[in-house]
Design a protein around this motif. Structure first.
Motif, short mmCIF file in Angstrom:
data_model
loop_
_atom_site.label_atom_id
_atom_site.label_comp_id
_atom_site.label_asym_id
_atom_site.label_seq_id
_atom_site.Cartn_x
_atom_site.Cartn_y
_atom_site.Cartn_z
N VAL A 50 42.66 -5.54 38.28
CA VAL A 50 41.86 -4.84 37.26
C VAL A 50 41.20 -3.61 37.87
N TYR A 51 40.66 -3.77 39.08
CA TYR A 51 40.01 -2.65 39.76
C TYR A 51 41.01 -1.54 40.07
N SER A 52 42.26 -1.93 40.36
CA SER A 52 43.30 -0.94 40.68
C SER A 52 43.64 -0.06 39.49
N ALA A 87 44.05 -7.16 31.13
CA ALA A 87 43.41 -6.50 32.26
C ALA A 87 42.83 -5.15 31.83
N LEU A 88 43.56 -4.44 31.00
CA LEU A 88 43.06 -3.17 30.48
C LEU A 88 41.79 -3.38 29.67
N SER A 89 41.79 -4.45 28.87
CA SER A 89 40.61 -4.78 28.08
C SER A 89 39.41 -5.08 28.97
N ALA A 90 39.64 -5.84 30.05
CA ALA A 90 38.55 -6.16 30.99
C ALA A 90 38.03 -4.91 31.67
N ALA A 91 38.94 -4.00 32.05
CA ALA A 91 38.54 -2.77 32.72
C ALA A 91 37.64 -1.93 31.81
N LYS A 92 37.98 -1.88 30.52
CA LYS A 92 37.17 -1.10 29.57
C LYS A 92 35.83 -1.78 29.31
N LEU A 93 35.84 -3.11 29.27
CA LEU A 93 34.63 -3.86 28.96
C LEU A 93 33.60 -3.74 30.09
N GLY A 129 33.97 -1.59 33.02
CA GLY A 129 33.89 -0.30 33.69
C GLY A 129 34.11 -0.43 35.19
N ASN A 130 34.27 0.71 35.83
CA ASN A 130 34.55 0.71 37.28
C ASN A 130 33.47 -0.02 38.07
N ALA A 131 32.22 0.29 37.79
CA ALA A 131 31.11 -0.31 38.54
C ALA A 131 31.01 -1.81 38.28
N GLY A 132 31.27 -2.22 37.05
CA GLY A 132 31.18 -3.64 36.71
C GLY A 132 32.24 -4.47 37.41
N VAL A 133 33.47 -3.95 37.48
CA VAL A 133 34.55 -4.68 38.15
C VAL A 133 34.29 -4.72 39.66
#
Length: 333
Positions: free
Chosen positions: A255-257, A284-290, A292-296
């Motif tokens: 997800v971070y990638s 994974a895209l949904s998690a990345a949007k939910l 954000g970079n800092a959250g992941v």
């Protein structure tokens, strides 16, 4: 040469005098060693002509002496050196390997390491015998490997059962094969392994497992995550924290990638990170949007922190379930 090719040659009694089996995937090494120990010689021949050494206790001179003996009441003898990675003075076998006895089959199992290909010893093995390298499978190779393994046993596997096995066990080929064997033994006349079979005979719940916890975190579904952790608390063997965290780390690393990809469309993410699973790419895209970079990034750092706590670093013995609950709350907040 592949493990399958070596086995094919052994089955038609085509042998080389020396086999060096190395690499970080023990499954194929164990498969070859087991066949050599139990199938190259008949039961009556093995009594006189099978010698097994273990690296930690083996003496190189004793191995050479065993290899230079002639077989008794048989065409050939087998000398096995298991766990050779633990043997001192292993390179002193080079003298024998350079001039091996044709009636001896010497098989050396060198797990989790590789021989330095620049050495004289390695060159001698390649010239006089067979050098086999056993490599870990990549994640995207696992589904096909499991399906072929199951088909080779005369069974088929539903997509859900396949995903459940891989998500729970990962790329431990030996354990995957053992668990499939366990299921097949219990299936009776059935020839299809489904999710219910995995849940019943492997002990993986399709509703309460590391994959479902990961999915709940990815969706910020706190209630579901806590229910799953409570199930783990009531069933400690179902998913120890040391099994859960590596699986979650692998997923959230992907997800971070996503944040570093040029093409972040569903097809682009699938191609780059989830080649065998379109739905995983979408989630994974949904998690990345939910998050954000800092959250992941925070999720990954928390997993590292709680992994250390789970093995006693800066922690006085907090239970797994309590660590997971605390970690999940911090991730979602």
């Amino acid at each position: 040469m592949s493990a399958e090719k070596i086995l094919q040659e052994w089955k038609i009694k085509a042998y080389k005098p020396v086999y060096w089996l190395e690499g970080d995937e023990p499954y194929y090494i164990d498969q070859l060693v087991h066949y050599a120990e139990h199938n190259i010689l008949s039961e009556s021949e093995a009594g006189f002509n099978l010698t097994v050494f273990y690296g930690r206790d083996a003496d190189w001179a004793a191995i050479v002496n065993a290899c230079r003996r002639y077989p008794m009441f048989a065409e050939r003898q087998v000398v096995l050196l298991k766990e050779a990675q633990h043997m001192k003075d292993l390179e002193k076998l080079e003298g024998y390997v350079s001039n091996p006895l044709s009636s001896t089959i010497l098989i050396i199992a060198y797990k989790d390491k590789r021989l330095d290909g620049r050495t004289k010893f390695a060159g001698t093995i390649k010239k006089k015998g067979e050098l086999f390298q056993s490599k870990k499978l990549y994640e995207n190779q696992l589904p096909d490997w499991v399906k072929q393994m199951v088909q080779g046993k005369g069974y088929s596997l539903t997509p859900g059962a396949l995903q459940l096995l891989i998500d729970h066990i990962g790329n431990d080929l030996s354990r995957l094969a053992n668990e499939v064997d366990k299921v097949c033994i219990n299936l009776g006349s059935k020839k299809t392994i489904d999710e219910e079979s995995i849940e019943r005979y492997v002990g993986i719940s399709k509703d309460f497992n590391a994959f479902e916890l990961q999915a709940a975190i990815a969706k910020k579904d706190m209630a579901k995550a806590i229910r799953i952790i409570q199930y783990f608390e009531a069933n400690p063997k179902a998913a120890p924290i040391q099994m859960i965290l590596p699986a979650m780390y692998g997923y959230f690393s992907k997800v971070y990638s996503i944040f570093g990809l040029e093409d972040t469309s569903e097809n682009g993410v699938k191609s780059a990170l989830f080649p065998n699973n379109f739905y995983a790419a979408r989630d994974a895209l949904s998690a990345a949007k939910l998050y954000g970079n800092a959250g992941v990034e925070k999720i990954i750092l928390l997993m590292h922190q709680y992994n250390l706590r789970s093995i006693g670093v800066h922690d006085a013995g907090t239970e797994d379930a309590d660590l997971l609950k605390e970690m999940v709350v911090k991730m979602m907040n």
